[in-house]
Design a protein around this motif. Structure first.
Motif, short mmCIF file in Angstrom:
data_model
loop_
_atom_site.label_atom_id
_atom_site.label_comp_id
_atom_site.label_asym_id
_atom_site.label_seq_id
_atom_site.Cartn_x
_atom_site.Cartn_y
_atom_site.Cartn_z
N PHE A 20 -4.58 -2.41 -3.82
CA PHE A 20 -3.11 -2.36 -3.90
C PHE A 20 -2.60 -2.47 -5.34
N VAL A 21 -3.24 -3.34 -6.13
CA VAL A 21 -2.71 -3.71 -7.43
C VAL A 21 -3.64 -3.26 -8.55
N ASP A 22 -3.08 -2.62 -9.57
CA ASP A 22 -3.82 -2.30 -10.79
C ASP A 22 -3.71 -3.52 -11.70
N TYR A 23 -4.72 -4.37 -11.70
CA TYR A 23 -4.63 -5.64 -12.41
C TYR A 23 -4.63 -5.46 -13.93
N ASP A 24 -5.20 -4.38 -14.43
CA ASP A 24 -5.10 -4.12 -15.87
C ASP A 24 -3.65 -3.84 -16.24
N GLU A 25 -2.98 -3.04 -15.43
CA GLU A 25 -1.56 -2.75 -15.67
C GLU A 25 -0.71 -4.01 -15.49
N ARG A 55 -8.49 -11.53 -17.00
CA ARG A 55 -8.04 -10.71 -18.11
C ARG A 55 -7.46 -11.56 -19.25
N PHE A 56 -6.74 -12.63 -18.91
CA PHE A 56 -6.25 -13.53 -19.96
C PHE A 56 -7.42 -14.17 -20.71
N LYS A 57 -8.44 -14.59 -19.98
CA LYS A 57 -9.58 -15.24 -20.61
C LYS A 57 -10.40 -14.25 -21.44
N GLU A 58 -10.53 -13.01 -20.96
CA GLU A 58 -11.23 -11.99 -21.74
C GLU A 58 -10.54 -11.73 -23.07
N SER A 59 -9.22 -11.93 -23.09
CA SER A 59 -8.45 -11.77 -24.33
C SER A 59 -8.36 -13.07 -25.13
N GLN A 60 -9.10 -14.08 -24.68
CA GLN A 60 -9.21 -15.38 -25.36
C GLN A 60 -7.85 -16.06 -25.51
N GLN A 61 -7.04 -15.96 -24.46
CA GLN A 61 -5.74 -16.63 -24.45
C GLN A 61 -5.86 -17.98 -23.74
N ASP A 62 -4.98 -18.88 -24.10
CA ASP A 62 -4.99 -20.25 -23.55
C ASP A 62 -4.24 -20.22 -22.21
N TYR A 63 -5.01 -20.11 -21.14
CA TYR A 63 -4.46 -19.84 -19.81
C TYR A 63 -4.89 -20.91 -18.82
N LYS A 64 -3.95 -21.26 -17.92
CA LYS A 64 -4.26 -22.07 -16.74
C LYS A 64 -3.64 -21.38 -15.53
N GLY A 65 -4.24 -21.58 -14.35
CA GLY A 65 -3.69 -21.03 -13.12
C GLY A 65 -3.36 -22.14 -12.15
N LEU A 66 -2.29 -21.95 -11.38
CA LEU A 66 -1.88 -22.90 -10.35
C LEU A 66 -1.67 -22.13 -9.06
N ASP A 67 -2.23 -22.63 -7.97
CA ASP A 67 -2.04 -21.99 -6.67
C ASP A 67 -1.98 -23.04 -5.58
#
Length: 248
Positions: A20-25, A55-67
């Motif tokens: 359903f989703v193009d995650y790169d886009e 994708r955020f981690k592959e770009s070496q960005q400081d990321y956290k996820g919450l779900d």
């Protein structure tokens, strides 16, 4: 808030949304606002099975996820072993340190079914972003979605992932008794050699919003809008809003 995507539903969701989703886009879309506003630290609410996290981690960005779903987070952690995921509720969470950007993805705002839910969520966002930080979120546009589902009571989506064909048959029922609410029932099938096999049932009560409603919620909760984007996704007409804390 409903109990969402637990157990096998998390895996079914993950498989179908790969189609359903193009995650790169999707990553490029949200990251454009993050870059425009010089945000260095990011929290994604509704991080799900970790497709954007990757994708955020592959770009070496400081990321956290919450779900909200432990089952979704379990898949996300397996997929992103060096990434931080928090099980939590967007209406009431406290990070150890404020972040520069909070994004709410996947129309997760749909599960904020009361005005109190909305106010509590915006209060949590306000408290967890830096003074120069931004929030970015999407929501389903009630003015277009309600007429569409009233004319299309049964909506079918098909997906193929890792050699398996999936079908989702959705049934919608609208009510205006309490906000603009939608009762959603879905049946999930595999399609093997033309034979449908039921693998799961799902039911949710969700909320859709008018743009004016959302603008007022932001105003009353001390946010000012930077940008509003009219965005079509795989199944829904949505708006995306970028906002920041009101200037003192």
């Amino acid at each position: 808030m409903a109990t969402l995507y637990h157990g096998k539903m998390a895996a079914i969701y993950d498989a179908m949304y790969q189609t359903f989703v193009d995650y790169d886009e999707e990553y490029a879309f949200y990251n454009s606002f993050i870059k425009e506003n010089n945000c260095k630290t990011i929290l994604e609410i509704g991080s799900g099975t970790g497709n954007l996290a990757k994708r955020f981690k592959e770009s070496q960005q400081d990321y956290k996820g919450l779900d909200y779903s432990e089952s979704m987070i379990a898949i996300a952690r397996e997929r992103n072993k060096d990434c931080t995921f928090i099980q939590g509720d967007m209406r009431d969470f406290n990070l150890d340190k404020q972040v520069d950007a909070i994004i709410i993805t996947g129309r997760s705002t749909s599960y904020l079914t009361t005005n109190e839910d909305m106010d509590e969520t915006f209060a949590s966002l306000f408290n967890n972003i830096t003074d120069e930080g931004i929030i970015v979120f999407d929501f389903i546009d009630a003015n277009r979605f309600i007429p569409y589902i009233n004319e299309n009571q049964k909506i079918i989506h098909q997906a193929r992932h890792e050699g398996i064909n999936y079908i989702r048959e959705s049934h919608w029922e609208t009510t205006t008794a309490d906000n603009f609410m939608v009762e959603w029932q879905a049946k999930y099938y595999t399609n093997i050699n033309g034979v449908k096999n039921l693998i799961a049932d799902d039911f949710s009560t969700v909320r859709v919003f008018t743009l004016n409603e959302m603008q007022l919620f932001l105003y009353l909760n001390n946010f000012e809008i930077i940008k509003t984007i009219d965005r079509k996704t795989y199944a829904y007409d949505t708006y995306v809003i970028v906002a920041k804390k009101k200037s003192k």
